[in-house]
Design a protein around this motif. Sequence first.
Motif, short mmCIF file in Angstrom:
data_model
loop_
_atom_site.label_atom_id
_atom_site.label_comp_id
_atom_site.label_asym_id
_atom_site.label_seq_id
_atom_site.Cartn_x
_atom_site.Cartn_y
_atom_site.Cartn_z
N THR A 304 0.83 -1.20 0.00
CA THR A 304 0.00 0.00 0.00
C THR A 304 0.86 1.26 0.00
OG1 THR A 304 -1.47 -1.27 1.40
CG2 THR A 304 -1.96 1.06 1.20
N VAL A 305 0.46 2.21 -0.81
CA VAL A 305 1.17 3.49 -0.85
C VAL A 305 0.76 4.29 0.39
CG1 VAL A 305 1.40 5.66 -2.12
CG2 VAL A 305 1.17 3.49 -3.37
N SER A 306 1.77 4.75 1.15
CA SER A 306 1.42 5.52 2.35
C SER A 306 1.54 7.02 2.09
CB SER A 306 2.29 5.12 3.53
OG SER A 306 3.62 5.45 3.29
N HIS A 307 2.38 7.40 1.13
CA HIS A 307 2.58 8.84 0.91
C HIS A 307 3.28 9.02 -0.44
CE1 HIS A 307 3.10 12.98 2.01
NE2 HIS A 307 4.41 12.92 1.86
N VAL A 308 2.96 10.11 -1.13
CA VAL A 308 3.63 10.39 -2.41
C VAL A 308 4.12 11.84 -2.40
CG1 VAL A 308 3.39 10.42 -4.93
CG2 VAL A 308 2.04 8.82 -3.59
N GLU A 309 5.34 12.05 -2.91
CA GLU A 309 5.86 13.41 -3.05
C GLU A 309 6.18 13.64 -4.51
OE1 GLU A 309 8.20 13.96 1.22
OE2 GLU A 309 9.25 13.07 -0.46
N HIS A 310 5.56 14.65 -5.13
CA HIS A 310 5.84 14.95 -6.54
C HIS A 310 6.88 16.06 -6.63
CE1 HIS A 310 2.77 12.42 -8.30
NE2 HIS A 310 1.99 12.77 -7.29
N LEU A 311 7.98 15.76 -7.31
CA LEU A 311 9.05 16.75 -7.42
C LEU A 311 9.16 17.32 -8.83
CD1 LEU A 311 11.86 14.87 -5.46
CD2 LEU A 311 10.21 16.51 -4.57
N GLY A 312 8.23 16.97 -9.71
CA GLY A 312 8.32 17.44 -11.09
C GLY A 312 8.91 16.37 -11.97
N ASP A 313 10.25 16.29 -11.98
CA ASP A 313 10.91 15.31 -12.85
C ASP A 313 10.78 13.89 -12.30
OD1 ASP A 313 12.54 15.93 -10.68
OD2 ASP A 313 14.37 15.41 -11.78
N GLN A 314 10.56 13.78 -11.01
CA GLN A 314 10.41 12.44 -10.41
C GLN A 314 9.43 12.51 -9.25
OE1 GLN A 314 14.33 12.65 -7.55
NE2 GLN A 314 14.56 11.56 -9.45
N CYS A 315 9.00 11.33 -8.78
CA CYS A 315 8.20 11.35 -7.57
C CYS A 315 8.70 10.27 -6.62
CB CYS A 315 6.70 11.23 -7.86
SG CYS A 315 6.17 9.64 -8.46
N MET A 316 8.55 10.56 -5.35
CA MET A 316 8.96 9.63 -4.30
C MET A 316 7.70 8.95 -3.79
SD MET A 316 12.17 10.71 -3.44
CE MET A 316 13.10 12.22 -3.43
N ILE A 317 7.69 7.64 -3.88
CA ILE A 317 6.54 6.89 -3.40
C ILE A 317 6.97 6.11 -2.15
CG2 ILE A 317 4.79 5.17 -4.02
CD1 ILE A 317 5.42 5.76 -6.96
N THR A 337 1.25 8.32 -11.62
CA THR A 337 0.15 8.88 -10.84
C THR A 337 -0.23 7.93 -9.71
OG1 THR A 337 -1.35 7.86 -12.41
CG2 THR A 337 -0.87 10.21 -12.73
N ALA A 338 0.56 7.95 -8.66
CA ALA A 338 0.25 7.10 -7.50
C ALA A 338 -0.41 7.95 -6.43
CB ALA A 338 1.54 6.48 -6.98
N LYS A 339 -1.31 7.33 -5.67
CA LYS A 339 -2.00 8.08 -4.61
C LYS A 339 -1.91 7.28 -3.31
CE LYS A 339 -5.35 10.95 -6.93
NZ LYS A 339 -5.01 10.60 -8.32
N SER A 340 -1.90 7.98 -2.19
CA SER A 340 -1.82 7.24 -0.94
C SER A 340 -3.10 6.42 -0.74
CB SER A 340 -1.57 8.17 0.24
OG SER A 340 -2.48 9.21 0.25
N GLY A 341 -2.92 5.22 -0.18
CA GLY A 341 -4.03 4.31 0.01
C GLY A 341 -4.14 3.27 -1.10
N GLN A 342 -3.58 3.60 -2.25
CA GLN A 342 -3.63 2.72 -3.42
C GLN A 342 -2.71 1.50 -3.22
OE1 GLN A 342 -2.39 5.06 -6.75
NE2 GLN A 342 -2.29 3.32 -8.15
N THR A 343 -3.07 0.38 -3.84
CA THR A 343 -2.18 -0.78 -3.79
C THR A 343 -1.35 -0.81 -5.07
OG1 THR A 343 -3.83 -1.97 -2.54
CG2 THR A 343 -2.09 -3.28 -3.51
#
Length: 367
Positions: A304-317, A337-343
């Motif tokens: 499960t995704v707990s948190h996502v940070e979008h930095l523009g060129d990359q994202c931290m999942i 396009t990942a969202k918290s809560g998603q599997t």
Amino acid sequence: MASVNLSNLNKIYGEKSKTPVHILHDVNLDITDGEFVVFVGPSGCGKSTLLRCIAGLEEISSGDLNIAGERVNDHTPKERGIGMVFQSYALYPHMSVYHNMAFGLELSGMPKDEIRSRVTEVAKTLQLDHLLDRKPKALSGGQRQRVAIGRAIVREPKVFLFDEPLSNLDAALRVQMRIEIARLHGTLKNTMIYVTHDQIEAMTLADKIVVLSAGRIEQVGAPLELYHRPANRFVAGFIGSPKMNFLEVSVDAVEKNQITISLDGHSLTLDRQTDAFACDKAALGIRPEHLTVDGSGDLFIESTVSHVEHLGDQCMIYMDLEGLESPVVVVADGDVTAKSGQTLKLGIPVERCHLFDQNDQRVLPVE
Ligand code: ADP
Ligand code: MG
């Protein structure tokens, strides 16, 4: 220009007191003439102490320090031919840029003409030539730091020591000064020893990085060597940002050219030479940039995704894995396009895995 060699160097503060503190433990290090060496390590691990021992600002408790082949333990800082630049550059506020740079040479009694030619030359290299009449308060942070560097250069030291010289500057200026320091080393070709806690400075400036922990050298190597072949879990976790993920695994079978581990009920066979492996628990190390969420990989774990940070060129999942206290970090493309809560299906490519034994030594892959 000069080589610097440390042999079994120890530093104990308050050696004769009731509470001596042993800070540096048997440090052995060879720095060749003209090399750019960077010391990294967590705060308090002894980077500044080591630099100050080399500079002659701290007494060495035991061991040998050689500069240009000569033992200099008992030499004064001046006799060692060292130029040092600190984080706080402490320029004389009432003196012009010119006099800040010339002051040390004037004290040493150097003829005025020679001082003028040296200061002018160095000011040109550092692009300070149009600022020589200004006082420090009329300079930007980057310009002030360049004056501090210039003040060290005019003395033509054999070795430069820098102690976090850029950490007071803002991010943009740090990038600019980092490039200037690299260029300066290219021009002067002096031996340079540079302390930083900035990963990017270490990776980009160093010919050789020295990783310190609690006053001991953990590993010495070229930047990419440390990135690809960290000797142990400490170095693996320290070099690279965000840091390497560590997953506890059990070791199920060890054969000559294969090791089978299991992780979260999944079995994974690593086709690697495994001679040194003899324990039933291990840590699998994998860097955030090597984990995938696009279906590629050799082993997959649903989580499960707990948190996502979008930095523009990359994202931290950040993903929660069963049995792990802290989330696993994945660096993915910016358009994921990942969202918290998603599997998500987390993919692990085998060829990117490191394996660490119970003593935290890296046993796989064997090169
Ligand atoms: P770093 O530069 O890696 O952050 P330092 O070399 O400044 O670390 O400090 C290393 C350790 O030595 C720290 O634990 C610090 O508290 C200790 N230390 C530094 N100076 C002294 C001193 N004069 N007396 C006792 N301990 C000291
Ligand atoms: Mg320090």
